[in-house]
Scaffold this active site. Sequence first.
Site, short mmCIF file in Angstrom:
data_model
loop_
_atom_site.label_atom_id
_atom_site.label_comp_id
_atom_site.label_asym_id
_atom_site.label_seq_id
_atom_site.Cartn_x
_atom_site.Cartn_y
_atom_site.Cartn_z
N PRO A 1 10.31 3.65 -13.86
CA PRO A 1 10.48 4.07 -12.47
C PRO A 1 9.49 5.17 -12.08
CG PRO A 1 12.14 5.11 -13.83
CD PRO A 1 11.36 4.18 -14.74
N GLY A 2 8.92 5.07 -10.91
CA GLY A 2 8.01 6.11 -10.42
C GLY A 2 8.52 6.63 -9.10
N ARG B 1 -1.20 7.24 2.04
CA ARG B 1 -0.33 6.07 2.15
C ARG B 1 -0.38 5.40 3.53
NH1 ARG B 1 4.59 6.16 1.76
NH2 ARG B 1 4.80 4.20 0.65
N TYR C 1 -1.65 1.57 3.18
CA TYR C 1 -0.76 0.43 3.40
C TYR C 1 0.23 0.66 4.54
CZ TYR C 1 0.16 2.51 -1.29
OH TYR C 1 0.23 3.31 -2.40
N CYS D 1 -13.25 12.00 9.64
CA CYS D 1 -14.05 11.16 10.51
C CYS D 1 -13.89 9.69 10.14
CB CYS D 1 -15.51 11.60 10.46
SG CYS D 1 -15.65 13.32 10.98
N TYR E 1 2.93 8.93 -4.90
CA TYR E 1 1.70 8.37 -4.33
C TYR E 1 1.20 9.24 -3.17
CZ TYR E 1 3.57 4.71 -7.24
OH TYR E 1 4.09 4.05 -8.32
C1 LIG Z 1 3.01 1.56 -10.45
C2 LIG Z 1 3.71 1.05 -11.65
C3 LIG Z 1 5.04 1.43 -11.93
C4 LIG Z 1 5.84 2.32 -11.01
O1 LIG Z 1 6.18 1.68 -9.83
P1 LIG Z 1 7.20 2.39 -8.80
O2 LIG Z 1 7.25 1.44 -7.68
O3 LIG Z 1 6.62 3.69 -8.45
O4 LIG Z 1 8.51 2.50 -9.52
C5 LIG Z 1 5.61 0.98 -13.09
N1 LIG Z 1 4.94 0.16 -13.94
C6 LIG Z 1 3.67 -0.24 -13.70
C7 LIG Z 1 2.99 -1.11 -14.67
C8 LIG Z 1 3.02 0.19 -12.55
O5 LIG Z 1 1.77 -0.21 -12.31
#
Ligand SMILES: *Cc1c(COP(=O)(O)O)cnc(C)c1O
Length: 421
Positions: free
Chosen positions: A275-276, A313, A317, A345, A374
């Site tokens: 998880p990120g 961001r 996207y 710019c 991000y």
């Molecule tokens: C970016 C990424 C994540 C994290 O994704 P989240 O949407 O931020 O949870 C986990 N694994 C891999 C391989 C990634 O590239």
Amino acid sequence: MHHFDYKAGRLHCEDVDLGEIADAVGTPLYVYSTATLRRHANVIANAFADIDCLIAYSVKANGNLAVLATLAAEGCGADVVSGGEMMRAIKAGIPPERIVFSGVGKTRAEMALGLEQGIHQFNVESGAELETLSEVAVGLGLKAPVAVRVNPDVAAGGHPNISTGKQGDKFGVPWQEAENLYARAGELDGIHVCGVDVHIGSQIGDLDPMRRAFVKTVDLTRRLRDQGHKISRIDFGGGLGIPYAAGDAPASPADYAAMVREVIGDLPVQVILEPGRVIAGNAGVMITEALYQKPAPDRTFLIVDAGMNDLMRPALYAAHHDVLPLSAPDENSRNAPFDIVGPICESTDKFAAKRDLPPISPGDRLAFLSAGAYGAVLSSQYNARPLVPEVLVDGENYAIVRRRPSFEEMTQLEAMPDWLS
Ligand SMILES: *Cc1c(COP(=O)(O)O)cnc(C)c1O
């Protein structure tokens, strides 16, 4: 859930007035909440408490060393996508045996680094990478613990630019080729086949595509085990979405965990999660100062001192960030629509179009919410702007965890060739 709230009319992070931090550090800047980071790490850990699970926080979401150290103290491992991220994670106190290494383009040097550090797992994304990893490991007299990342051909993710598990995406090994690649991996010296890996995208609020991808992954794991491969881990990647705006209701970590448990059933495997965003996203805000209003025939621009180089961001996207003034608006004030733009710019240097805001005067400060993931990691020095500083709050304390570089520091990697000096 986060810890950014108005108290006595002033937006706070935990117990600290964000205006006080902005006075001390200057704008633009990022502010992160320790309590929110901890809470999110623990919500996920608790949701999976009854199974063997490694939570490998995705460093690319927010790789600040203090953020990583905060999560290391909660027991998180790390998912890294470069040697640099691996070194950051280790420097912040995450043990190598809790680090997994993902990414389609690992170099030999990065492979060697991971092998020498003794990381938990390499997530291999192609046959050619597998052969190279074998050579590097044999050269060092070591064995690489390997999971193959499979591409399950499932579309998901909050935006096409962050979908990674569909045929045609560069990520993972095509579904149909996975078994052949495992057969090859089983023959290769220096390779210890131990897992299967999948990661289908980011900002996924609906569990359905995840479930389809995970069922395919578990079915593959069962077949591989029947074929004699000792698969003891499944890495389900990251990707769980977060609310960015009122009305967003992504699946909760508890629902996600229930789905994972149901899909793995009685399969005796360690579950790895990456998880990120779900940990860091709502744990951070970016603060900016309003510089000018500029009326145009069909709109009013609000020009702020943060640019797309500080928060990419929206330009990258079309992402939405809620915006709140640091001083709570007067109850009787009327909102008006603004296009919020930065000083860069480029026409894509726009954070929001026709966004309703209370009256804003030059010098007023605004917070872009949900900017903890991000955000600062994607910042650059484009237009020769200094890298945006980062501050970490813990209760009533705060610390600058990345300071703003001086002009001297920004130019110190550059050198004049002899013929110009
Ligand atoms: C970016 C990424 C994540 C994290 O994704 P989240 O949407 O931020 O949870 C986990 N694994 C891999 C391989 C990634 O590239």
